[in-house]
Each structure stands twice: as structure tokens, then as C-alpha cells.
Design an enzyme around this catalytic site. Sequence first.
Site, PDB file in Angstrom:
ATOM      1  N   ASP A 132      22.607   3.521 -22.145  1.00  0.00           N
ATOM      2  CA  ASP A 132      21.985   2.245 -21.774  1.00  0.00           C
ATOM      3  C   ASP A 132      21.582   1.491 -23.033  1.00  0.00           C
ATOM      4  OD1 ASP A 132      22.153   2.683 -19.073  1.00  0.00           O
ATOM      5  OD2 ASP A 132      20.048   3.236 -18.794  1.00  0.00           O
ATOM      6  N   ARG A 182      30.065  -1.340 -20.726  1.00  0.00           N
ATOM      7  CA  ARG A 182      29.405  -2.015 -19.603  1.00  0.00           C
ATOM      8  C   ARG A 182      28.828  -3.321 -20.130  1.00  0.00           C
ATOM      9  NH1 ARG A 182      24.302   1.046 -17.893  1.00  0.00           N
ATOM     10  NH2 ARG A 182      25.772   2.434 -16.876  1.00  0.00           N
TER      11      ARG A 182
HETATM   12  C1  LIG Z   1      25.022  -1.177 -13.540  1.00  0.00           C
HETATM   13  C2  LIG Z   1      24.012  -1.941 -14.329  1.00  0.00           C
HETATM   14  C3  LIG Z   1      23.516  -1.400 -15.502  1.00  0.00           C
HETATM   15  C4  LIG Z   1      22.623  -2.114 -16.286  1.00  0.00           C
HETATM   16  N1  LIG Z   1      22.235  -1.599 -17.492  1.00  0.00           N
HETATM   17  C5  LIG Z   1      21.453  -2.359 -18.296  1.00  0.00           C
HETATM   18  C6  LIG Z   1      21.144  -1.939 -19.626  1.00  0.00           C
HETATM   19  O1  LIG Z   1      21.552  -0.876 -20.103  1.00  0.00           O
HETATM   20  N2  LIG Z   1      20.377  -2.761 -20.376  1.00  0.00           N
HETATM   21  C7  LIG Z   1      19.888  -3.970 -19.916  1.00  0.00           C
HETATM   22  O2  LIG Z   1      19.209  -4.693 -20.653  1.00  0.00           O
HETATM   23  N3  LIG Z   1      20.149  -4.360 -18.649  1.00  0.00           N
HETATM   24  C8  LIG Z   1      20.909  -3.602 -17.844  1.00  0.00           C
HETATM   25  N4  LIG Z   1      21.188  -4.046 -16.570  1.00  0.00           N
HETATM   26  C9  LIG Z   1      20.428  -5.198 -16.006  1.00  0.00           C
HETATM   27  C10 LIG Z   1      21.081  -6.516 -16.319  1.00  0.00           C
HETATM   28  O3  LIG Z   1      20.971  -6.786 -17.697  1.00  0.00           O
HETATM   29  C11 LIG Z   1      20.420  -7.663 -15.530  1.00  0.00           C
HETATM   30  O4  LIG Z   1      19.068  -7.735 -15.859  1.00  0.00           O
HETATM   31  C12 LIG Z   1      20.558  -7.528 -14.021  1.00  0.00           C
HETATM   32  O5  LIG Z   1      21.797  -6.985 -13.666  1.00  0.00           O
HETATM   33  C13 LIG Z   1      20.434  -8.901 -13.361  1.00  0.00           C
HETATM   34  O6  LIG Z   1      21.469  -9.763 -13.825  1.00  0.00           O
HETATM   35  P1  LIG Z   1      22.697 -10.251 -12.918  1.00  0.00           P
HETATM   36  O7  LIG Z   1      23.916 -10.204 -13.781  1.00  0.00           O
HETATM   37  O8  LIG Z   1      22.772  -9.465 -11.685  1.00  0.00           O
HETATM   38  O9  LIG Z   1      22.455 -11.791 -12.665  1.00  0.00           O
HETATM   39  P2  LIG Z   1      21.216 -12.597 -12.079  1.00  0.00           P
HETATM   40  O10 LIG Z   1      21.455 -14.018 -12.475  1.00  0.00           O
HETATM   41  O11 LIG Z   1      19.923 -11.968 -12.473  1.00  0.00           O
HETATM   42  O12 LIG Z   1      21.394 -12.434 -10.533  1.00  0.00           O
HETATM   43  C14 LIG Z   1      22.455 -13.027  -9.815  1.00  0.00           C
HETATM   44  C15 LIG Z   1      22.211 -12.790  -8.325  1.00  0.00           C
HETATM   45  O13 LIG Z   1      22.246 -11.397  -8.067  1.00  0.00           O
HETATM   46  C16 LIG Z   1      21.231 -11.047  -7.149  1.00  0.00           C
HETATM   47  N5  LIG Z   1      20.232 -10.208  -7.841  1.00  0.00           N
HETATM   48  C17 LIG Z   1      20.164 -10.006  -9.176  1.00  0.00           C
HETATM   49  N6  LIG Z   1      19.134  -9.176  -9.490  1.00  0.00           N
HETATM   50  C18 LIG Z   1      18.557  -8.888  -8.323  1.00  0.00           C
HETATM   51  C19 LIG Z   1      17.445  -8.097  -7.988  1.00  0.00           C
HETATM   52  N7  LIG Z   1      16.730  -7.442  -8.913  1.00  0.00           N
HETATM   53  N8  LIG Z   1      17.123  -8.001  -6.677  1.00  0.00           N
HETATM   54  C20 LIG Z   1      17.837  -8.647  -5.730  1.00  0.00           C
HETATM   55  N9  LIG Z   1      18.891  -9.421  -6.001  1.00  0.00           N
HETATM   56  C21 LIG Z   1      19.250  -9.547  -7.266  1.00  0.00           C
HETATM   57  C22 LIG Z   1      20.648 -12.337  -6.660  1.00  0.00           C
HETATM   58  O14 LIG Z   1      21.400 -12.765  -5.561  1.00  0.00           O
HETATM   59  C23 LIG Z   1      20.857 -13.248  -7.822  1.00  0.00           C
HETATM   60  O15 LIG Z   1      20.874 -14.605  -7.472  1.00  0.00           O
HETATM   61  C24 LIG Z   1      22.139  -3.370 -15.817  1.00  0.00           C
HETATM   62  C25 LIG Z   1      22.632  -3.912 -14.638  1.00  0.00           C
HETATM   63  C26 LIG Z   1      23.568  -3.227 -13.900  1.00  0.00           C
HETATM   64  C27 LIG Z   1      24.106  -3.858 -12.660  1.00  0.00           C
END
Ligand SMILES: Cc1cc2nc3c(=O)[nH]c(=O)nc-3n(C[C@H](O)[C@H](O)[C@H](O)COP(=O)(O)OP(=O)(O)OC[C@H]3O[C@@H](n4cnc5c(N)ncnc54)[C@H](O)[C@@H]3O)c2cc1C
Length: 306
Positions: A132, A182
Site C-alpha cells: 500500500d 495499483r
Molecule cells: C483497491 C483500492 C486500494 C487502495 N489503496 C490505497 C493506497 O494504498 N493508498 C491510498 O492513498 N489510497 C488507496 N485507496 C483509496 C483511494 O486513493 C481513494 O481514496 C478512494 O478509492 C476514493 O477514490 P475514488 O477513485 O473511488 O473516487 P472518488 O471521486 O472518491 O469517488 C467516486 C465515486 O465512488 C463512490 N465512492 C467513492 N468512495 C466512496 C466511499 N468511501 N463510500 C461510498 N462511495 C464511495 C461514490 O459514488 C463517488 O461519487 C485505494 C482504493 C482502492 C479501491
Amino acid sequence: MLRSVILAASRSDKVEKFVGSAPISRDVVRRFVAGTGTADALRVTRELAEQGLAVTLDHLGEDTLTPEQAGATRDEYLTLLQALAADGLTATAEVSVKLSALGQAFDEEHAEANARAICAAAAEAGTTVTLDMEDHTTTDSTLAILDRLRKDFPGTGAVLQAYLRRTEQDCRELSGTGSRVRLCKGAYKEPEHVAYQAALDVDKSYVRCMNVLMAGQGYPMLATHDPRLVAIGEDRARWFDRGLDEFEFQMLYGIRPEEQRRLVREGYQVRVYVPYGTEWYGYLMRRLAERPANMMFFARALSSKK
Ligand SMILES: Cc1cc2nc3c(=O)[nH]c(=O)nc-3n(C[C@H](O)[C@H](O)[C@H](O)COP(=O)(O)OP(=O)(O)OC[C@H]3O[C@@H](n4cnc5c(N)ncnc54)[C@H](O)[C@@H]3O)c2cc1C
């Protein structure tokens, strides 16, 4: 503003105590976290595998301050990997590891040795590890450790965060053959000089980074719930002529589960990031900070009598 307040609360012992002792917390936590123990992690892995979803398991634990804590986290991963192998689940499940939980903050070499032990156990079990990515002060250290681990365990995956200005270049450097990356937007509060602040700029960076990874020779793992970015991912896969087994989508446990199943029905590989463990507080608060609607859901739950 709300995001900053929640992220600040994620570091407050007082708020943690309050949230942890509220009877309803368990139900809210259960939406995003598999449970507290190895058995919970295995149960959820099996449930998701039955729906055609792959899994990456994260044993929750941050702010590790002593070698003993770091060793306990390492041992939990070793136990988990053995259990996954014994249950025949390593074809669908890998593990995600935070170097901070393995001691990165106080001794990088110690963290690397712990990560190496986990990579060796994963290789023995027939699966992989993804490191991560945490806040920007750890990026160089994490990528350096990744580079050394990949020499012995080439399947070890990296995470790159599109909100960091450096990430497009990091994608170029990590887009070679066999490189598992990722790509996510990034979950920490970062200063302007290192990270894009506007959501649109982060999204544009995500698309540029995705283009680099999808055009490269590695294995892109597109981690996002954003419907626009998922659609662009599907489009780029066709554009760059990537087979369905040459990249995957990733989403978090409990977030957009319908979309996860839709992608599986369309034939895509989808991996769900499943956290488990007793230290769920920081993780939960970051998920709440991402979406005000989650905060409302949580507030309603905390104030209900159920
Ligand atoms: C498999 C995976 C691993 C990850 N690993 C890391 C890591 O190692 N380091 C790191 O900094 N971040 C990590 N993240 C988190 C990532 O950086 C984002 O903070 C998170 O995924 C929200 O961004 P988004 O791309 O979904 O877009 P966003 O713009 O946040 O969301 C887009 C849409 O997705 C839905 N959505 C998003 N988040 C949520 C929520 N919490 N609850 C409900 N609906 C939601 C909503 O419909 C929203 O409108 C990871 C995410 C995933 C999916």
C-alpha cells in the site's frame, strides 16, 4: 472542509474512544471491514470468490511504534497466508501490506525485513503481496523497498496515487514487464506543492497515469469507484488491445458492490480490497472522509437507539 475535520478526527484518541464504544459502530464498521480476525477474513474471501471476485486482504494496523507491534503484524500476515493456502484460496486472494504497520516509521530496514518475510510466505503459498502507499513522506522509501523486494519476488505490487504530481513519472518507471501497479486517486491530506488539490486535476492526472500504465508492458490495477474513470478504463483496455486477463479493476469492500458484480458479468477481473482486524478506526474514518453521504449514514447510525 468536512474532509479535513474527519481526517483530523481520524487521528484523535478521544473521538476514537467515543466511536469505538458506541453500540451501533459495529454495524457501520461491518459495512467496510470484514471483521476482527483471520476467520472473518477467510469467510468474506469465500463469499466474494463465490461471486467471481478476487480479493486483496489488508490486516488493519497503523502507527506501529515498536518492533514487537511490527512483528505481531508480520506474524498475522504469515498466519493469514497459511490459512488461505490451507483453504485453497490463494488463487483468488493476495495480501496488501502497509510498511508503516511493519515499522517503516522507526526502522526502514526492519520494515523491509518484515515485508520480505511476508513476500516469502506469499510466494510459498502461491500468491502475491501489494505494498500500500501512505502519505507522501513515505513514497521514496516505499518505492525503494519495493524495488529491492521485486528482485527476489517479482510479483510484488506497487500502489501509485494520482493526486501526487510525481506519479505520472513513477508510472513510466513502473510500467515495464511484470510490474503490477495499483493506480488510485490517493487518500491522505497532502500539501499543494506535492499534490493536486482540485478533484478535476486529480482525475486528469489519473487518466494520464492510466494511459501510461495501459500502454506499458506491466499489469495495471485500476483502483477506483469513480464511474467516469471506470468507463475510461474500459475504453483504454479496448484502445490498447489489452486482454481481460491483462489488467484488473479494484474496489474497496462495501463500496459500489453492484458495480463490482456488473464488471464481473461483463467479463472483467475485479479485485476487492478487504480490510480486517481490530484497528479499524483510521481506515473507517478515511472512507467516511471520502464521501459526505457516508458521514450522514454514520451519524444517523450513531444517534439511533438500535
Ligand atoms: C483497491 C483500492 C486500494 C487502495 N489503496 C490505497 C493506497 O494504498 N493508498 C491510498 O492513498 N489510497 C488507496 N485507496 C483509496 C483511494 O486513493 C481513494 O481514496 C478512494 O478509492 C476514493 O477514490 P475514488 O477513485 O473511488 O473516487 P472518488 O471521486 O472518491 O469517488 C467516486 C465515486 O465512488 C463512490 N465512492 C467513492 N468512495 C466512496 C466511499 N468511501 N463510500 C461510498 N462511495 C464511495 C461514490 O459514488 C463517488 O461519487 C485505494 C482504493 C482502492 C479501491
